[in-house]
Design an enzyme around this catalytic site. Structure first.
Site, PDB file in Angstrom:
ATOM      1  N   ARG A   1       0.834  -1.217   0.000  1.00 57.22           N
ATOM      2  CA  ARG A   1       0.000   0.000   0.000  1.00 57.22           C
ATOM      3  C   ARG A   1       0.863   1.260   0.000  1.00 57.22           C
ATOM      4  NH1 ARG A   1      -3.948  -1.942   4.717  1.00 57.22           N
ATOM      5  NH2 ARG A   1      -2.052  -3.098   5.222  1.00 57.22           N
TER       6      ARG A   1
ATOM      7  N   VAL B   1       5.756  -9.118  -1.626  1.00 56.11           N
ATOM      8  CA  VAL B   1       6.707 -10.213  -1.394  1.00 56.11           C
ATOM      9  C   VAL B   1       6.337 -11.485  -2.144  1.00 56.11           C
ATOM     10  CG1 VAL B   1       7.516  -9.355   0.853  1.00 56.11           C
ATOM     11  CG2 VAL B   1       5.595 -11.000   0.766  1.00 56.11           C
TER      12      VAL B   1
ATOM     13  N   TYR C   1      -2.005 -21.924   8.342  1.00 54.13           N
ATOM     14  CA  TYR C   1      -1.270 -20.781   8.908  1.00 54.13           C
ATOM     15  C   TYR C   1      -0.176 -21.277   9.858  1.00 54.13           C
ATOM     16  CZ  TYR C   1      -0.078 -16.646  11.571  1.00 54.13           C
ATOM     17  OH  TYR C   1       0.622 -15.638  12.175  1.00 54.13           O
TER      18      TYR C   1
HETATM   19  P1  NDP Z   1      -0.987  -6.793   9.821  1.00 57.92           P
HETATM   20  O1  NDP Z   1      -2.069  -7.387   8.997  1.00 57.92           O
HETATM   21  O2  NDP Z   1      -1.308  -5.627  10.693  1.00 57.92           O
HETATM   22  O3  NDP Z   1       0.232  -6.386   8.890  1.00 57.92           O
HETATM   23  C1  NDP Z   1       0.687  -7.262   7.888  1.00 57.92           C
HETATM   24  C2  NDP Z   1       1.653  -6.542   6.983  1.00 57.92           C
HETATM   25  O4  NDP Z   1       2.070  -7.467   5.965  1.00 57.92           O
HETATM   26  C3  NDP Z   1       1.036  -5.353   6.290  1.00 57.92           C
HETATM   27  O5  NDP Z   1       1.943  -4.282   6.331  1.00 57.92           O
HETATM   28  C4  NDP Z   1       0.834  -5.817   4.856  1.00 57.92           C
HETATM   29  O6  NDP Z   1       1.071  -4.723   3.974  1.00 57.92           O
HETATM   30  C5  NDP Z   1       1.965  -6.831   4.712  1.00 57.92           C
HETATM   31  N1  NDP Z   1       1.720  -7.794   3.641  1.00 57.92           N
HETATM   32  C6  NDP Z   1       0.739  -8.714   3.544  1.00 57.92           C
HETATM   33  N2  NDP Z   1       0.851  -9.356   2.362  1.00 57.92           N
HETATM   34  C7  NDP Z   1       1.912  -8.808   1.711  1.00 57.92           C
HETATM   35  C8  NDP Z   1       2.515  -9.021   0.450  1.00 57.92           C
HETATM   36  N3  NDP Z   1       2.048  -9.935  -0.420  1.00 57.92           N
HETATM   37  N4  NDP Z   1       3.605  -8.291   0.112  1.00 57.92           N
HETATM   38  C9  NDP Z   1       4.078  -7.352   0.955  1.00 57.92           C
HETATM   39  N5  NDP Z   1       3.557  -7.092   2.168  1.00 57.92           N
HETATM   40  C10 NDP Z   1       2.470  -7.814   2.525  1.00 57.92           C
HETATM   41  O7  NDP Z   1      -0.387  -8.015  10.678  1.00 57.92           O
HETATM   42  P2  NDP Z   1       0.583  -8.054  11.954  1.00 57.92           P
HETATM   43  O8  NDP Z   1       1.394  -6.833  12.031  1.00 57.92           O
HETATM   44  O9  NDP Z   1      -0.212  -8.471  13.112  1.00 57.92           O
HETATM   45  O10 NDP Z   1       1.493  -9.304  11.560  1.00 57.92           O
HETATM   46  C11 NDP Z   1       2.813  -9.182  11.110  1.00 57.92           C
HETATM   47  C12 NDP Z   1       3.450 -10.560  11.114  1.00 57.92           C
HETATM   48  O11 NDP Z   1       3.407 -11.106  12.416  1.00 57.92           O
HETATM   49  C13 NDP Z   1       2.778 -11.584  10.212  1.00 57.92           C
HETATM   50  O12 NDP Z   1       3.768 -12.403   9.632  1.00 57.92           O
HETATM   51  C14 NDP Z   1       1.915 -12.381  11.169  1.00 57.92           C
HETATM   52  O13 NDP Z   1       1.680 -13.682  10.703  1.00 57.92           O
HETATM   53  C15 NDP Z   1       2.793 -12.384  12.395  1.00 57.92           C
HETATM   54  N6  NDP Z   1       2.111 -12.581  13.671  1.00 57.92           N
HETATM   55  C16 NDP Z   1       1.003 -11.830  14.026  1.00 57.92           C
HETATM   56  C17 NDP Z   1       0.418 -12.030  15.259  1.00 57.92           C
HETATM   57  C18 NDP Z   1      -0.803 -11.266  15.712  1.00 57.92           C
HETATM   58  O14 NDP Z   1      -1.505 -11.752  16.618  1.00 57.92           O
HETATM   59  N7  NDP Z   1      -1.085 -10.108  15.177  1.00 57.92           N
HETATM   60  C19 NDP Z   1       0.972 -12.991  16.221  1.00 57.92           C
HETATM   61  C20 NDP Z   1       2.095 -13.728  15.726  1.00 57.92           C
HETATM   62  C21 NDP Z   1       2.649 -13.505  14.518  1.00 57.92           C
HETATM   63  P3  NDP Z   1       0.304  -4.447   2.607  1.00 57.92           P
HETATM   64  O15 NDP Z   1      -1.097  -4.968   2.767  1.00 57.92           O
HETATM   65  O16 NDP Z   1       0.378  -2.956   2.453  1.00 57.92           O
HETATM   66  O17 NDP Z   1       1.104  -5.156   1.581  1.00 57.92           O
HETATM   67  C1  8X3 Z   2      -0.920 -15.067  15.292  1.00 63.12           C
HETATM   68  C2  8X3 Z   2      -1.248 -15.615  16.637  1.00 63.12           C
HETATM   69  O1  8X3 Z   2      -2.577 -17.400  17.860  1.00 63.12           O
HETATM   70  O2  8X3 Z   2      -3.735 -16.166  16.093  1.00 63.12           O
HETATM   71  O3  8X3 Z   2       0.132 -15.744  14.735  1.00 63.12           O
HETATM   72  O4  8X3 Z   2      -2.066 -17.807  15.548  1.00 63.12           O
HETATM   73  S1  8X3 Z   2      -2.441 -16.810  16.509  1.00 63.12           S
END
Ligand code: NDP
Ligand code: 8X3
Length: 251
Positions: free
Chosen positions: A35, A57, A149
């Site tokens: 974005r 990515v 996932y």
């Molecule tokens: P968000 O959805 O808030 O952010 C995800 C980010 O990933 C966005 O900036 C989005 O940007 C980017 N993204 C998604 N797809 C693509 C793509 N194809 N290319 C480039 N960028 C991409 O999620 P979180 O910040 O919560 O999560 C971040 C990471 O942490 C993830 O890997 C998630 O699996 C992991 N995680 C999250 C947890 C949670 O509870 N929130 C817990 C544990 C792990 P854009 O759409 O602009 O491309």
């Molecule tokens: C994100 C945390 O517990 O929803 O990775 O899988 S959980």
């Protein structure tokens, strides 16, 4: 010490919080994501120490071309935060949509592999660097609906450990951060495509916040060069790994 840091998924959640934190700490950050408007807003907020670079990515050619496309004085990336990722759905595997599974694998596995492969040779050649991957407790503990996932995050955890095996003997470090429940990001909005359902996940649960993940990244990259934190598992105080499930017969 000041680093040049590339973050995938810096337009929201952990990635954005980490970009804000690291620029505040005196590092330079290359913020990537799909974005553009969000990247532009971040650049306006954080100034010249943030370089906004649109990147999907799941586009292998764009990812491979990225290092050489950066302005010359931004090319020596010291720290990669491979954060971009997503979950889609929370249903049982027999109801899963192949398109959702493919997208999770392409983003969480393919995306991490591509950007790591693109940036690691430079780190090894300079004998300086740190790869920080975003895993999850879902890569360690199974839960109903976590199916694909969780499997992608188990891949990330094992990839990080195997990278460590390759990197031993170099000064390049690798850390997999494995959070549990974290609110304040778009994770559950993306997972459910339903904002009310997303909010309910965190209601009265006092979850971790994106700043806690940013703090963890800042901590692991700021440790003395002799210290490699292999993995960090963190949960809110209110969460625990679920008990093993037993489905009892009636009566
Ligand atoms: P968000 O959805 O808030 O952010 C995800 C980010 O990933 C966005 O900036 C989005 O940007 C980017 N993204 C998604 N797809 C693509 C793509 N194809 N290319 C480039 N960028 C991409 O999620 P979180 O910040 O919560 O999560 C971040 C990471 O942490 C993830 O890997 C998630 O699996 C992991 N995680 C999250 C947890 C949670 O509870 N929130 C817990 C544990 C792990 P854009 O759409 O602009 O491309
Ligand atoms: C994100 C945390 O517990 O929803 O990775 O899988 S959980």
């Amino acid at each position: 010490m000041s680093f040049t840091v590339l973050i995938t998924g810096a337009t929201a959640g952990f990635g954005r919080a980490t970009a804000e934190r690291l620029v505040r700490d005196g590092h330079r950050v290359i913020a990537t994501g799909r974005r553009r408007d969000r990247l532009d807003a971040l650049a306006a907020e954080l100034g010249p120490d943030l370089l906004a670079v649109p990147l999907d990515v799941t586009d292998p050619a764009a990812v491979a071309a990225l290092p050489d496309s950066l302005p010359e004085d931004w090319r020596a990336v010291d720290v990669l935060v491979a954060n971009a990722g997503l979950a889609l759905g929370l249903g049982p595997a027999w109801d899963g949509r192949m398109a959702d599974w493919d997208r999770m694998v392409a983003t969480n596995v393919g995306g991490v592999l591509g950007i790591t492969r693109a940036l690691l040779p430079g780190m090894v050649a300079r004998n300086r660097g740190h790869v920080v991957t975003l895993g999850s407790i879902a890569g360690t503990y199974a839960y109903p609906g976590g199916n694909v996932y969780g499997a992608t995050k188990a891949f990330v955890a094992q990839f990080a450990l195997n990278l460590k095996a390759d990197l031993v003997g170099t000064a390049v470090r690798i850390t997999n951060i494995e959070p549990g429940l974290v609110g304040g990001s778009e994770f559950s909005n993306v997972r459910f495509g339903d904002d009310e359902k997303a909010q309910a996940v965190y209601r009265n649960a006092d979850p971790l916040l994106p700043e806690d993940i940013a703090e963890t990244v800042a901590w692991v990259i700021g440790l003395p060069p002799r210290v490699n934190v292999n993995r960090v598992e963190l949960m809110p105080t209110t969460q625990a790994p679920a008990p093993l499930a037993i489905k009892r017969r009636e009566g």
